[in-house]
Design a protein around this motif. Structure first.
Motif, short mmCIF file in Angstrom:
data_model
loop_
_atom_site.label_atom_id
_atom_site.label_comp_id
_atom_site.label_asym_id
_atom_site.label_seq_id
_atom_site.Cartn_x
_atom_site.Cartn_y
_atom_site.Cartn_z
N GLY A 121 30.11 -8.18 81.58
CA GLY A 121 30.76 -8.36 80.29
C GLY A 121 30.97 -9.82 79.93
N VAL A 122 32.03 -10.09 79.17
CA VAL A 122 32.31 -11.45 78.71
C VAL A 122 33.06 -12.24 79.79
CG1 VAL A 122 32.42 -10.67 76.33
CG2 VAL A 122 34.53 -10.84 77.65
N ASP A 123 33.03 -13.55 79.64
CA ASP A 123 33.74 -14.44 80.55
C ASP A 123 35.21 -14.51 80.14
OD1 ASP A 123 34.78 -16.49 82.08
OD2 ASP A 123 33.04 -17.79 81.84
N ILE A 124 36.05 -13.73 80.81
CA ILE A 124 37.47 -13.66 80.45
C ILE A 124 38.15 -15.02 80.61
CG2 ILE A 124 39.70 -12.64 81.07
CD1 ILE A 124 38.27 -10.10 81.78
N LYS A 125 37.75 -15.78 81.61
CA LYS A 125 38.36 -17.09 81.83
C LYS A 125 38.10 -18.02 80.65
CE LYS A 125 38.09 -16.94 86.90
NZ LYS A 125 37.52 -17.57 88.12
N ALA A 175 15.71 -1.39 80.15
CA ALA A 175 16.75 -2.07 80.94
C ALA A 175 16.61 -1.69 82.40
CB ALA A 175 18.14 -1.70 80.44
N ALA A 176 16.57 -2.71 83.27
CA ALA A 176 16.50 -2.50 84.72
C ALA A 176 17.87 -2.84 85.29
CB ALA A 176 15.43 -3.39 85.33
N VAL A 177 18.63 -1.81 85.65
CA VAL A 177 20.05 -1.98 85.99
C VAL A 177 20.31 -1.73 87.46
CG1 VAL A 177 22.40 -1.23 85.48
CG2 VAL A 177 20.67 -1.21 83.67
N ARG A 178 20.95 -2.70 88.10
CA ARG A 178 21.41 -2.50 89.48
C ARG A 178 22.83 -3.01 89.59
NH1 ARG A 178 21.49 -6.97 92.46
NH2 ARG A 178 20.45 -8.86 91.74
N GLY A 179 23.56 -2.46 90.55
CA GLY A 179 24.95 -2.88 90.72
C GLY A 179 25.79 -2.49 89.51
N PHE A 180 26.74 -3.33 89.18
CA PHE A 180 27.67 -3.00 88.10
C PHE A 180 27.08 -3.31 86.73
CE2 PHE A 180 28.83 -6.94 90.30
CZ PHE A 180 28.54 -7.88 89.32
N CYS A 181 27.36 -2.41 85.80
CA CYS A 181 27.01 -2.58 84.40
C CYS A 181 28.27 -2.25 83.62
CB CYS A 181 25.86 -1.65 84.01
SG CYS A 181 25.40 -1.76 82.27
N LEU A 182 29.02 -3.29 83.25
CA LEU A 182 30.36 -3.11 82.71
C LEU A 182 30.51 -3.82 81.36
CD1 LEU A 182 32.33 -3.89 86.00
CD2 LEU A 182 31.71 -1.63 85.13
N GLY A 183 31.40 -3.31 80.53
CA GLY A 183 31.72 -3.99 79.29
C GLY A 183 30.49 -4.28 78.46
N PHE A 190 28.20 2.38 85.79
CA PHE A 190 28.31 2.09 84.37
C PHE A 190 29.73 2.40 83.88
CE2 PHE A 190 24.07 3.27 85.55
CZ PHE A 190 23.20 2.51 84.77
N GLY A 191 30.34 1.46 83.16
CA GLY A 191 31.67 1.74 82.66
C GLY A 191 32.20 0.70 81.70
N LEU A 192 33.30 1.06 81.05
CA LEU A 192 33.98 0.17 80.11
C LEU A 192 35.42 -0.04 80.58
CD1 LEU A 192 32.81 1.48 76.61
CD2 LEU A 192 32.10 -0.62 77.77
N PRO A 193 35.68 -1.09 81.36
CA PRO A 193 37.05 -1.36 81.81
C PRO A 193 37.85 -2.13 80.76
CG PRO A 193 35.56 -2.97 82.75
CD PRO A 193 34.71 -2.03 81.95
N GLU A 194 37.53 -1.93 79.48
CA GLU A 194 38.12 -2.74 78.42
C GLU A 194 39.64 -2.61 78.36
OE1 GLU A 194 35.09 -4.42 76.72
OE2 GLU A 194 34.94 -3.53 78.72
N LEU A 195 40.15 -1.40 78.52
CA LEU A 195 41.60 -1.21 78.41
C LEU A 195 42.36 -1.90 79.53
CD1 LEU A 195 41.97 2.50 77.22
CD2 LEU A 195 41.96 0.40 75.87
#
Length: 252
Positions: A66-70, A103-111, A131-136
């Motif tokens: 996802g995005v760079d939260i920092k 899309a070639a996806v390995r490991g985490f695919c988030l946000g 695969f997931g959306l940990p947005e909340l």
């Protein structure tokens, strides 16, 4: 580090394939400029006359975090607005790419990773992909538009509200992942599908991509931008900062 593109049309059996690779260590959480760079790379690859399929891949520990939260915490609303615009452009670039995107996806695919994969034409994943959306949990909203393209509606809602993830095998069972392979076979499997696509007439493929997008029941660009309005509202209200601060403390 960054976004790179390699063209495989000069290799036997790989005619017309471009591989766009993202590499932002350690976890491929993209800064604002990274999202725009990715959008530019995908669009440029799709405009190449000889390219008939684009493979979207990533180096490092996972596909995308996802995005760079920092960056957002350091630069406030300006970074948030930049991330919103950058994500919207990158997701749209995948969806609007003139040729099919695998899309070639390995490991985490988030946000933001869900935004990319949800807008791809096909997905090949490694066995360890999640695969997931940990947005909340991170003070954000968005990409439910794209998760809805990967799982049924009620599962999308449950995953969204709980911030849980789904495995590659589960998405394969829902029909949104084309093939699940061992990690070391991922790129080869993605290229195998890309070769099969690229074997078709290039002009007809571009027509097919435009036609399929034209009959899509959801305007993905408008739908995602609607979601982003609530992301910014959460930030203006202070709720997002509080949630992000708690997330950082728990992860410290």
């Amino acid at each position: 580090m960054g976004v790179s593109t390699s063209f495989l049309e000069k290799e036997p059996g790989n005619t017309g394939i471009a591989v766009v690779t993202v590499d932002y260590p350690p976890v491929n959480a993209l800064p604002v400029h990274g999202w725009f760079a990715l959008a530019d790379a995908v669009r440029a690859a799709g405009r190449e006359p000889e390219v008939r399929c684009v493979v979207l891949a990533a180096e490092g520990r996972g596909f995308n975090a996802g995005v760079d939260i920092k960056e957002i915490q350091a630069h406030g609303h300006s970074a948030l607005l930049g991330a919103n615009s950058g994500c919207a452009e990158a997701f749209a670039a995948v969806y609007e790419c003139e040729v099919p995107v695998v899309a070639a996806v390995r490991g985490f695919c988030l946000g933001g990773g869900i935004g990319l994969v949800g807008n791809a034409d096909a997905v090949v994943a490694s066995e360890d992909a999640t695969f997931g959306l940990p947005e909340l949990d991170r003070g954000a909203l968005g990409a439910a538009t794209h998760l809805s393209r990967l799982v049924p509606q009620h599962l999308m809602r449950a995953l969204y509200y709980t911030s849980r993830t789904a495995t590659a095998a589960e998405l394969h069972a829902h029909g949104s992942v084309w093939r699940v392979v061992h990690g070391e076979q991922l790129l080869a499997a993605a290229l195998e599908l890309a070769r099969e696509i690229a074997a078709k007439d290039g002009r007809l493929l571009r027509m097919a991509k435009a036609a399929i997008n034209g009959i899509d029941p959801v305007d993905v660009r408008r739908s995602y931008r609607f979601e982003q309005g609530f992301t910014f509202e959460a930030n203006l209200s202070g709720v997002a900062d509080r949630v992000r601060d708690n997330f950082r403390k728990e992860g410290a």
